[in-house]
Motif scaffolding. Structure first.
Motif, mmCIF file in Angstrom:
data_model
loop_
_atom_site.group_PDB
_atom_site.id
_atom_site.type_symbol
_atom_site.label_atom_id
_atom_site.label_comp_id
_atom_site.label_asym_id
_atom_site.label_seq_id
_atom_site.Cartn_x
_atom_site.Cartn_y
_atom_site.Cartn_z
ATOM 1 N N THR A 106 -3.265 5.617 -8.318
ATOM 2 C CA THR A 106 -4.697 5.926 -8.486
ATOM 3 C C THR A 106 -5.579 5.196 -7.475
ATOM 4 O O THR A 106 -6.783 5.452 -7.418
ATOM 5 C CB THR A 106 -5.162 5.536 -9.904
ATOM 6 O OG1 THR A 106 -4.951 4.122 -10.066
ATOM 7 C CG2 THR A 106 -4.395 6.293 -10.964
ATOM 8 N N GLY A 107 -4.977 4.266 -6.721
ATOM 9 C CA GLY A 107 -5.786 3.505 -5.773
ATOM 10 C C GLY A 107 -6.570 2.375 -6.424
ATOM 11 O O GLY A 107 -7.473 1.795 -5.812
ATOM 12 N N ALA A 113 -4.889 -2.094 -15.266
ATOM 13 C CA ALA A 113 -6.079 -1.863 -14.437
ATOM 14 C C ALA A 113 -7.330 -1.582 -15.275
ATOM 15 O O ALA A 113 -8.439 -1.933 -14.878
ATOM 16 C CB ALA A 113 -5.828 -0.700 -13.481
ATOM 17 N N ASP A 114 -7.133 -0.975 -16.450
ATOM 18 C CA ASP A 114 -8.301 -0.663 -17.284
ATOM 19 C C ASP A 114 -8.698 -1.822 -18.193
ATOM 20 O O ASP A 114 -9.516 -1.676 -19.110
ATOM 21 C CB ASP A 114 -8.061 0.606 -18.116
ATOM 22 C CG ASP A 114 -6.823 0.489 -18.997
ATOM 23 O OD1 ASP A 114 -6.250 -0.626 -19.078
ATOM 24 O OD2 ASP A 114 -6.425 1.490 -19.609
ATOM 25 N N GLY A 115 -8.067 -3.002 -17.946
ATOM 26 C CA GLY A 115 -8.444 -4.197 -18.698
ATOM 27 C C GLY A 115 -7.737 -4.352 -20.024
ATOM 28 O O GLY A 115 -7.975 -5.300 -20.768
ATOM 29 N N ASN A 175 0.538 -7.304 -11.809
ATOM 30 C CA ASN A 175 0.176 -5.897 -12.023
ATOM 31 C C ASN A 175 1.308 -5.185 -12.743
ATOM 32 O O ASN A 175 2.110 -4.488 -12.129
ATOM 33 C CB ASN A 175 -0.093 -5.219 -10.674
ATOM 34 C CG ASN A 175 -1.248 -5.859 -9.926
ATOM 35 O OD1 ASN A 175 -2.404 -5.544 -10.156
ATOM 36 N ND2 ASN A 175 -0.934 -6.791 -9.034
ATOM 37 N N PRO A 176 1.397 -5.356 -14.067
ATOM 38 C CA PRO A 176 2.500 -4.710 -14.797
ATOM 39 C C PRO A 176 2.499 -3.193 -14.611
ATOM 40 O O PRO A 176 3.546 -2.559 -14.641
ATOM 41 C CB PRO A 176 2.251 -5.105 -16.257
ATOM 42 C CG PRO A 176 0.845 -5.608 -16.313
ATOM 43 C CD PRO A 176 0.525 -6.131 -14.962
ATOM 44 N N ASP A 177 1.301 -2.634 -14.383
ATOM 45 C CA ASP A 177 1.162 -1.190 -14.165
ATOM 46 C C ASP A 177 1.043 -0.877 -12.674
ATOM 47 O O ASP A 177 0.294 0.022 -12.275
ATOM 48 C CB ASP A 177 -0.083 -0.681 -14.906
ATOM 49 C CG ASP A 177 -1.360 -1.425 -14.464
ATOM 50 O OD1 ASP A 177 -1.248 -2.542 -13.918
ATOM 51 O OD2 ASP A 177 -2.466 -0.890 -14.664
ATOM 52 N N THR A 189 0.850 -1.201 0.000
ATOM 53 C CA THR A 189 0.000 0.000 0.000
ATOM 54 C C THR A 189 0.882 1.246 0.000
ATOM 55 O O THR A 189 2.004 1.225 0.523
ATOM 56 C CB THR A 189 -0.894 0.068 1.255
ATOM 57 O OG1 THR A 189 -0.063 0.203 2.419
ATOM 58 C CG2 THR A 189 -1.755 -1.189 1.388
ATOM 59 N N VAL A 190 0.353 2.314 -0.567
ATOM 60 C CA VAL A 190 1.094 3.576 -0.584
ATOM 61 C C VAL A 190 1.352 4.053 0.845
ATOM 62 O O VAL A 190 2.425 4.582 1.144
ATOM 63 C CB VAL A 190 0.320 4.654 -1.382
ATOM 64 C CG1 VAL A 190 1.030 5.996 -1.305
ATOM 65 C CG2 VAL A 190 0.182 4.231 -2.835
ATOM 66 N N GLU A 191 0.392 3.829 1.734
ATOM 67 C CA GLU A 191 0.544 4.267 3.128
ATOM 68 C C GLU A 191 1.781 3.630 3.758
ATOM 69 O O GLU A 191 2.575 4.310 4.416
ATOM 70 C CB GLU A 191 -0.705 3.893 3.958
ATOM 71 C CG GLU A 191 -1.974 4.636 3.584
ATOM 72 C CD GLU A 191 -2.552 4.198 2.232
ATOM 73 O OE1 GLU A 191 -3.182 5.043 1.579
ATOM 74 O OE2 GLU A 191 -2.351 3.028 1.821
ATOM 75 N N ARG A 192 1.937 2.341 3.539
ATOM 76 C CA ARG A 192 3.073 1.637 4.146
ATOM 77 C C ARG A 192 4.396 2.100 3.516
ATOM 78 O O ARG A 192 5.404 2.291 4.201
ATOM 79 C CB ARG A 192 2.876 0.122 3.969
ATOM 80 C CG ARG A 192 3.932 -0.666 4.674
ATOM 81 C CD ARG A 192 3.474 -1.882 5.437
ATOM 82 N NE ARG A 192 4.643 -2.297 6.224
ATOM 83 C CZ ARG A 192 5.425 -3.322 5.889
ATOM 84 N NH1 ARG A 192 5.149 -4.067 4.860
ATOM 85 N NH2 ARG A 192 6.492 -3.598 6.617
#
Length: 373
Positions: free
Chosen positions: A333-334, A359-361, A324-326, A299-302
């Motif tokens: 973007t969450g 993420a956009d398929g 998740n290549p991206d 996570t970005v938070e961590r």
């Protein structure tokens, strides 16, 4: 406080586009131990990482303990790795190669003819190794490396590092973690030598430091990093009393050599013992160049907490990059992270390798399916 994760980061002479590092991940797609177009496509898809560290790549034929892992010790390897580095650079990324000699984590069926399984001591590692010929087999009993052979082994790393620059890599990560050859020297369970490379903490660290120094002298300390796994138990590496002392000593000596980074692994997110905070703090104090932390940063938070607190200068992420290549964009973007398919982690071919969508398929790659496994 501004978000550091996606800001540019300095690593020696390099300006990285962000603070996210793609950790080294064994993927076993190098047929005949030679990098290929499919691998170039895989790394291209992930070039938005601030820094990519490649999968473990052997500096010698003896170090190819696993099926289908790549090497970097001849001209064919150089030519094929060039395709990888060119495409990553073309897409704005930076890439280090991880030099990994598997040592006793090996089976002879995975080695080219005339090669042998070598280790600090002739102690077989518990556990099994995949072979394409006979599937899972017990690890091969290693031959103990003779003292007079160690200079040759060190020179294999040094020559491989030189070839890495020839192939266009931005630098080299020396793999001294996770139970492979160099970490086998550090641990008294796998290193029971009675010469100057065994016994005391300083003696057991000697070969690791000789390799780090040799590589740094050959290609520049500003292009040389090292990976360490204090408290790691991978590959039959039990804990030992002088563990913290060992890594404190290493950190001090690596600082003298001037390596650009130390990359610390914590596999507690996968069930291994957590690296105590004081161990990391000691290493941080004694090694003042870039510190990369990896393990469970999803996570970005961590990530942000590690960067803002000063615990880490860069954060490395492993498994999420597989599916998740991206990944950098998703973190930004969450967008939810896609799960990986465990059945295709190490299989040859594009399935579970270059065919994970963004993420956009959309397909991440345009690789032709003509690749033959």
């Amino acid at each position: 406080m501004s978000n550091k994760t996606f800001q540019p980061a300095q690593l020696g002479p390099l300006t990285l586009t962000n603070h996210v590092v793609m950790a080294p991940l064994t993927r076993s797609r190098a047929l005949g131990n030679v990098p290929n177009e499919l691998m170039a496509e895989y790394y291209r898809q992930r070039a938005t990482a601030g820094l990519i560290i490649t999968e473990g790549t052997s500096p010698s034929a003896d170090g190819l303990g696993y099926a289908r892992i790549p090497g970097l010790f001849n001209q064919e390897h150089v030519t094929n790795w060039q395709r990888v580095t060119e495409t990553v650079h073309h897409h704005g990324g930076h890439i280090f190669i991880q030099l990994m000699h598997a040592g006793r984590i090996a089976h002879t069926l995975n080695l080219p003819e005339g090669s042998e399984v070598l280790a600090p001591s002739a102690i077989t590692a518990k556990g099994q190794m995949w072979t394409d010929q006979e599937q899972l087999l017990d690890h091969t009993e290693p031959r103990e490396i003779q003292a007079e052979e160690l200079a040759r082994l060190r020179d294999e790393y040094v020559q491989s590092a030189r070839l890495a620059l020839e192939a266009g890599f931005d630098g080299v990560e020396v793999h001294s973690a996770n139970g492979y050859l160099l970490s086998q020297f550090l641990n008294p369970h796998s290193n029971q030598r009675t010469d100057q490379y065994g016994g005391s903490v300083e003696n057991r660290a000697r070969f690791v430091l000789e390799v780090a120094r040799g590589v740094a002298e050959a290609i520049g300390p500003e292009r040389t990093g090292i990976r360490l796994s204090p408290w790691g138990t991978d590959a039959d590496m039990p804990h030992y009393p002088e563990m913290d002392e060992t890594y404190a000593y290493l950190a001090e000596e690596l600082q003298k050599i001037g390596l650009v980074y130390v990359h610390l692994v914590d596999h507690s997110s996968m069930g291994a013992p957590a690296v105590p905070a004081e161990t990391v703090a000691t290493i941080r104090k004694k090694f003042t160049n870039t510190l990369i932390l990896s393990g469970g940063y999803t996570t970005v938070e961590r990530i942000e907490e590690a960067l803002q607190s000063g615990h880490a200068d860069l954060v490395a992420i492993g498994k999420p990059f597989i599916s998740n290549p991206d990944l950098v964009e998703r973190l930004k973007t969450g967008a939810p992270l896609a799960p990986l398919d465990p059945d295709t982690l190490y299989t040859p071919g594009p399935e579970g390798y270059t065919n994970y969508p963004t993420a956009d398929g959309q397909p991440a790659g345009t690789f032709s399916p003509s690749y033959q496994a």
